[in-house]
Motif scaffolding. Structure first.
Motif, short mmCIF file in Angstrom:
data_model
loop_
_atom_site.label_atom_id
_atom_site.label_comp_id
_atom_site.label_asym_id
_atom_site.label_seq_id
_atom_site.Cartn_x
_atom_site.Cartn_y
_atom_site.Cartn_z
N GLY A 31 0.80 -1.21 0.00
CA GLY A 31 0.00 0.00 0.00
C GLY A 31 0.83 1.26 0.00
N LEU A 32 1.99 1.23 0.65
CA LEU A 32 2.86 2.41 0.67
C LEU A 32 3.36 2.73 -0.74
N VAL A 33 3.76 1.70 -1.46
CA VAL A 33 4.21 1.93 -2.84
C VAL A 33 3.03 2.37 -3.71
N GLY A 34 1.90 1.71 -3.54
CA GLY A 34 0.72 2.06 -4.33
C GLY A 34 0.22 3.46 -4.05
N LEU A 35 0.38 3.92 -2.82
CA LEU A 35 -0.06 5.26 -2.46
C LEU A 35 0.72 6.32 -3.24
N GLU A 36 2.02 6.09 -3.40
CA GLU A 36 2.84 7.02 -4.17
C GLU A 36 2.42 7.03 -5.63
N ARG A 37 2.14 5.86 -6.19
CA ARG A 37 1.69 5.78 -7.58
C ARG A 37 0.31 6.40 -7.75
N GLU A 38 -0.57 6.19 -6.76
CA GLU A 38 -1.91 6.77 -6.82
C GLU A 38 -1.84 8.29 -6.76
N ARG A 39 -0.96 8.81 -5.91
CA ARG A 39 -0.80 10.26 -5.79
C ARG A 39 -0.32 10.88 -7.09
N SER A 40 0.48 10.13 -7.84
CA SER A 40 0.98 10.62 -9.13
C SER A 40 0.04 10.30 -10.28
N GLN A 41 -1.13 9.69 -9.95
CA GLN A 41 -2.17 9.40 -10.94
C GLN A 41 -1.69 8.48 -12.06
N HIS A 42 -1.06 7.38 -11.66
CA HIS A 42 -0.62 6.40 -12.63
C HIS A 42 -1.67 5.28 -12.77
N PHE A 131 12.85 -7.65 7.31
CA PHE A 131 13.80 -6.54 7.23
C PHE A 131 14.10 -6.19 5.78
N ALA A 132 14.38 -7.21 4.97
CA ALA A 132 14.68 -6.97 3.56
C ALA A 132 13.49 -6.35 2.84
N ALA A 133 12.29 -6.81 3.15
CA ALA A 133 11.09 -6.27 2.50
C ALA A 133 10.86 -4.83 2.91
N ALA A 134 11.05 -4.51 4.20
CA ALA A 134 10.83 -3.15 4.67
C ALA A 134 11.86 -2.19 4.08
N VAL A 135 13.13 -2.59 4.06
CA VAL A 135 14.17 -1.74 3.48
C VAL A 135 13.93 -1.55 1.99
N SER A 136 13.53 -2.60 1.30
CA SER A 136 13.24 -2.49 -0.13
C SER A 136 12.11 -1.51 -0.38
N THR A 137 11.08 -1.54 0.47
CA THR A 137 9.96 -0.61 0.33
C THR A 137 10.43 0.83 0.49
N LEU A 138 11.25 1.09 1.49
CA LEU A 138 11.78 2.43 1.69
C LEU A 138 12.62 2.89 0.51
N LEU A 139 13.42 1.99 -0.04
CA LEU A 139 14.25 2.34 -1.20
C LEU A 139 13.39 2.62 -2.42
N VAL A 140 12.33 1.83 -2.59
CA VAL A 140 11.42 2.05 -3.72
C VAL A 140 10.76 3.42 -3.60
N LEU A 141 10.30 3.77 -2.41
CA LEU A 141 9.67 5.07 -2.21
C LEU A 141 10.67 6.20 -2.46
N PHE A 142 11.91 6.00 -2.05
CA PHE A 142 12.94 7.01 -2.30
C PHE A 142 13.16 7.19 -3.79
N VAL A 143 13.22 6.10 -4.52
CA VAL A 143 13.45 6.17 -5.96
C VAL A 143 12.27 6.84 -6.66
N LEU A 144 11.05 6.44 -6.30
CA LEU A 144 9.86 6.96 -6.98
C LEU A 144 9.60 8.42 -6.67
N TRP A 145 9.87 8.84 -5.44
CA TRP A 145 9.51 10.20 -5.04
C TRP A 145 10.72 11.15 -5.13
N ALA A 146 11.76 10.86 -4.36
CA ALA A 146 12.90 11.78 -4.29
C ALA A 146 13.65 11.87 -5.62
N LEU A 147 13.98 10.72 -6.20
CA LEU A 147 14.74 10.75 -7.45
C LEU A 147 13.91 11.30 -8.60
N ASN A 148 12.60 11.15 -8.53
CA ASN A 148 11.75 11.73 -9.57
C ASN A 148 11.85 13.25 -9.56
#
Length: 242
Positions: A31-42, A131-148
């Motif tokens: 849901g955290l990843v999907g929320l970022e995509r939803e906010r960007s209207q993808h 732990f790996a799943a949580a860290v991966s989620t944080l990295l995905v959010l960083f890539v989708l939001w900050a790097l964008n």
């Protein structure tokens, strides 16, 4: 007591509380990843990413623990990774549905990648790698939001747009269309025409009118300026962007 301990120590056994924890964790992380995509209207948003992550987690649980009763059977070989591999393949087809191509412009690749990595997060949670799943989620959010945001600031890329213009068939007008595109900072890649005699021509074409299709590489910020410039030309009746 010894029997209970033996069951708990069994690598093929998982309690109902553990199953609940993993499914809920997968829903939250997806849901955290999907929320970022939803906010960007993808195309793939909140619900899609939750479903993908939750389904992947369930498949991993089923793959590891669903066939525990057959582990000790003769001539039975249990492979916990088999269903997980099938999930990755299946999600690839789902992600392909979010990719769109318009002319030379391709959109949806990042969303397709987010769907794919969300499935991987779900598999990780299902296998107990919290732990790996949580860290991966944080990295995905960083890539989708900050790097964008960084990418938009440093690399103001042009994307290809199709502009349809309804004009009078008069000399010199095509050159004015080209000059207007260049003044807006666009690159005219291709120009094609249709007149009222063409079978595929727009119905609104009148006598001695043409439908001009401009394939233009342009910054998003200059789209409105270009349309206003085209509509202001003498002999142009309508201009729209697709």
């Amino acid at each position: 007591m010894n029997t209970f301990a033996a069951v708990v120590d069994n690598p093929w056994y998982i309690s109902e509380w553990q199953i609940l924890l993993r499914l809920l964790s997968a829903a939250v992380l997806g849901g955290l990843v999907g929320l970022e995509r939803e906010r960007s209207q993808h195309a793939a948003g909140l619900r899609t990413h939750i479903m993908v992550c939750l389904g992947s987690c369930l498949m991993m649980l089923l793959s590891i623990y669903g066939f525990a009763l057959f582990v000790n059977e003769l001539n039975v070989r249990v492979d916990p990774a088999r269903l997980a591999a099938a999930v990755i393949t299946g999600v690839g087809f789902l992600g392909a549905g979010t990719i769109l191509q318009t002319g030379r412009s391709v959109t949806g690749l990042t969303t397709a990648a987010s769907v794919w990595v969300t499935a991987a997060i779900g598999l990780g949670v299902g296998a107990g790698f919290y732990f790996a799943a949580a860290v991966s989620t944080l990295l995905v959010l960083f890539v989708l939001w900050a790097l964008n945001k960084l990418e938009r600031k440093l690399f103001r890329r042009k994307s290809e747009r199709l502009i349809v213009v309804r004009v009078d068939d008069r000399p010199g007008l095509m050159q004015k269309l080209r000059e207007t595109v260049e003044q807006s900072g666009g690159d005219l890649r291709k120009m094609r025409f249709q007149d009222e005699d063409d079978a595929d021509a727009p119905e609104k074409l009148g006598p001695n009118q043409l439908a001009v299709y401009l394939h233009v590489r342009l910054k998003r910020s200059a789209e409105a300026e270009l349309l206003d410039g085209l509509r202001g030309l003498d002999g142009v009746h309508a201009a729209s962007m697709e």
